[in-house]
Design an enzyme around this catalytic site. Structure first.
Site, mmCIF file in Angstrom:
data_model
loop_
_atom_site.group_PDB
_atom_site.id
_atom_site.type_symbol
_atom_site.label_atom_id
_atom_site.label_comp_id
_atom_site.label_asym_id
_atom_site.label_seq_id
_atom_site.Cartn_x
_atom_site.Cartn_y
_atom_site.Cartn_z
ATOM 1 N N GLU A 125 0.882 -1.182 0.000
ATOM 2 C CA GLU A 125 0.000 0.000 0.000
ATOM 3 C C GLU A 125 0.908 1.217 0.000
ATOM 4 O O GLU A 125 1.617 1.456 0.987
ATOM 5 C CB GLU A 125 -0.891 -0.009 1.254
ATOM 6 C CG GLU A 125 -1.791 -1.223 1.395
ATOM 7 C CD GLU A 125 -2.929 -1.232 0.390
ATOM 8 O OE1 GLU A 125 -3.057 -0.287 -0.405
ATOM 9 O OE2 GLU A 125 -3.705 -2.209 0.400
ATOM 10 N N CYS A 149 -1.738 9.247 3.183
ATOM 11 C CA CYS A 149 -1.620 8.754 1.802
ATOM 12 C C CYS A 149 -2.814 9.174 0.950
ATOM 13 O O CYS A 149 -2.698 9.346 -0.260
ATOM 14 C CB CYS A 149 -1.494 7.234 1.817
ATOM 15 S SG CYS A 149 -2.824 6.441 2.737
#
Ligand code: NAD
Length: 497
Positions: free
Chosen positions: A265, A299
């Site tokens: 990720e 993020c």
């Protein structure tokens, strides 16, 4: 202002005493002594964390490997019960984690409250996932008993980032544990305590069998060798990595070469699109939270805010005013939404991106300056696709607003991006919002909300340079198990001799 509820642990906000690495159910010193962990809000040494080497990583992998078969052999309900217990202990220790998170990663206290409120649910969802792996009985050409089963991968190495350390370490390993894997967790060198050592304390208190979770912490100096061991050791079956695209790409490359599963990720440059029929209040609120929450160090931060040109003046007036209302300062105070950047290196990265953007000709409407690690929330316009600021992740409190003539141009601006994590579309027409969301190249997209959104049971993840694989619920079950085929011969199969 009201006192945060629950009150945070003031002693833990001052300092943390590490007991050592957590390996095989025991605390032990690391081979390379300790390294300093700073509180970014004031620059003080908050903790001294054990500095592991390859040798310590090997020991942790050995402990995990030894503990894993018995863990996998437990009734799945027992694994679920222990994970539920972790959730309960985390809740009981919430005030400790709020104090520690605010001190260690410089997050605004409400970000710590959010993170400690959310994470128990990650373990409860993981406990539910223990019930999910199911098999199938297949028809067989030769009347065999033909069974398909899901089995754990063995030892999973979990490598996590500093920005949401408790949550992301937990997300990286919750379901992996539930389905019978043992874990070696390596948190970031910026947040070894809340991303690892305190989690090991919680598992110990919850009564986890020794060796099922092992935590190794190390400094930047040792991360290459420790990280290499966590990927390359033949006893490691898979890697669960959350962090930057550069490091994630190299780990996925190594894992690919070794033919190991890697769920990575990675970074993002997410777009928030404001269509011409948007409710401006929703647009401004979503853009402000998306761009500035945790100083933009998420993020899923809204790094590109793409507004229909018809709304340019109205949006900018409201958005710049709303940005200037944000208060910068001590993150332990409820009224300061913007705390410090994690460290000087990250602040300098933002300086460099903004300096280049200035040279490239963007216009500043707010912020653009910092005092120490405290950056003013910054609003810029005029970024074009030939500029660095248009493409590169900033990971700082910078709202990069651009304007588009209609939804096709907005989508093109959003998709002109090597990343593809999250996105959002603001519109009064939900069908139109979904249609636009479907055309954005991202793993996730939200209509009428900000880009920052997650739930423990959904398939979280990105496309393009934002990663490979999905975390959450049954998607994590697929990620952290292997499909196996078993048969029983019952005399129906003829062989040539
Ligand atoms: P980073 O890549 O520098 O570090 C992440 C982890 O990798 C840390 O634990 C670090 O110690 C470790 N690491 C560094 N070098 C290594 C090596 N050679 N081998 C093995 N491990 C190594 O990232 P960061 O600065 O901690 O986090 C910020 C980045 O993470 C941003 O790009 C952000 O977008 C991304 N992020 C992504 C998600 C997501 O779910 N997609 C979530 C949070 C953060």
């Amino acid at each position: 202002m009201t006192v945060p509820s629950p009150p945070f642990n003031k002693a833990l906000a001052e300092s943390y005493q590490a007991k050592g690495l957590s390996i095989g159910g025991a605390w032990r010193p690391a081979s390379d002594g300790t390294f300093d962990v700073l509180n970014p809000a004031n620059g003080h040494v908050w903790a001294k964390a054990p500095d592991a080497t390859r040798e310590d990583a090997e020991a942790a992998i050995d402990a995990a490997s030894a503990a894993q078969p018995a863990w996998a052999a437990l009734p799945f309900t027992e694994r679920a019960r222990l994970l539920l217990r972790v959730a309960d202990v985390l809740e009981a220790r919430r005030a400790d984690f709020v104090g520690a998170l605010t001190a260690e990663c410089g997050g605004w206290i409400r970000k710590s409250l959010f993170e400690t409120g959310y994470t128990p649910g990650v373990y409860r969802a993981a406990a539910a996932a223990a019930y999910l792996p199911s098999g199938e009985t297949m028809p067989s050409d030769h009347l065999k008993t033909s069974i398909v089963e899901r089995q754990p991968l063995g030892v999973v190495s979990v490598i996590s980032p500093w920005n949401v350390p408790l949550l992301l370490s937990s997300r990286g390993m919750g379901v992996a544990l539930a389905v019978g894997n043992a874990i070696v967790l390596k948190p970031s060198e910026e947040t070894p305590v809340t991303g690892g050592l305190m989690i090991a304390e919680v598992f110990e208190e919850a009564g986890f069998p020794p060796g099922v979770l092992n935590v190794v912490t190390c400094s930047r100096d040792n991360v290459a060798e420790v990280g290499d061991e966590l990927v390359a050791s033949p006893k490691v079956g898979a890697i669960s990595f959350t962090g930057s695209t550069a490091v994630g790409r190299s780990i996925a490359g190594k894992a690919g070469h070794l033919l190991k599963k890697a769920c990575v990720e990675l970074g993002g440059k997410d777009s928030l699109i404001v269509l011409d029929d948007a409710d401006l209040e929703v647009a401004v609120k979503s853009a402000r939270f998306g761009a500035f929450f945790h100083q933009g160090q998420i993020c899923m931060s809204a790094e590109k805010i793409i507004v229909d040109r018809k709304l340019e003046d109205a949006f900018m007036t409201k958005f710049v005013a709303a940005t200037k209302e944000l208060r910068v300062g001590d993150p332990t105070m409820m009224e300061n939404q913007i705390g410090p950047m994690i460290n000087e290196a990250q602040a300098r990265k933002v300086d460099a991106r903004l300096a280049q953007a200035r040279i490239d000709g963007v216009e500043f409407h707010a912020g653009g300056t910092r005092e120490g690690l405290y950056y003013q929330p910054t609003v810029i316009t005029g970024a074009a696709p030939d500029m660095e600021i248009f493409h590169e992740e900033v990971f700082g409190p910078v709202a990069n607003v651009m304007f588009a003539d209609g939804e096709d141009e907005a989508i093109a601006l959003a998709n002109n991006c090597r990343y593809g994590l999250s996105a959002s579309v603001i519109t009064r027409d939900e069908e139109r919002g979904l249609a636009v969301a479907r055309r954005i190249e991202s793993g996730m997209a939200h209509v009428n909300d900000t880009t920052i959104y997650d739930e423990p049971t959904i398939p979280f993840g990105g496309v393009k340079s934002s990663g490979l694989g999905r975390h959450g619920g049954r998607w994590s079950v697929e990620t952290f198990t292997e499909t196996r085929w078993l048969t029983v011969e019952r005399g129906g199969r003829k062989t040539p001799f």
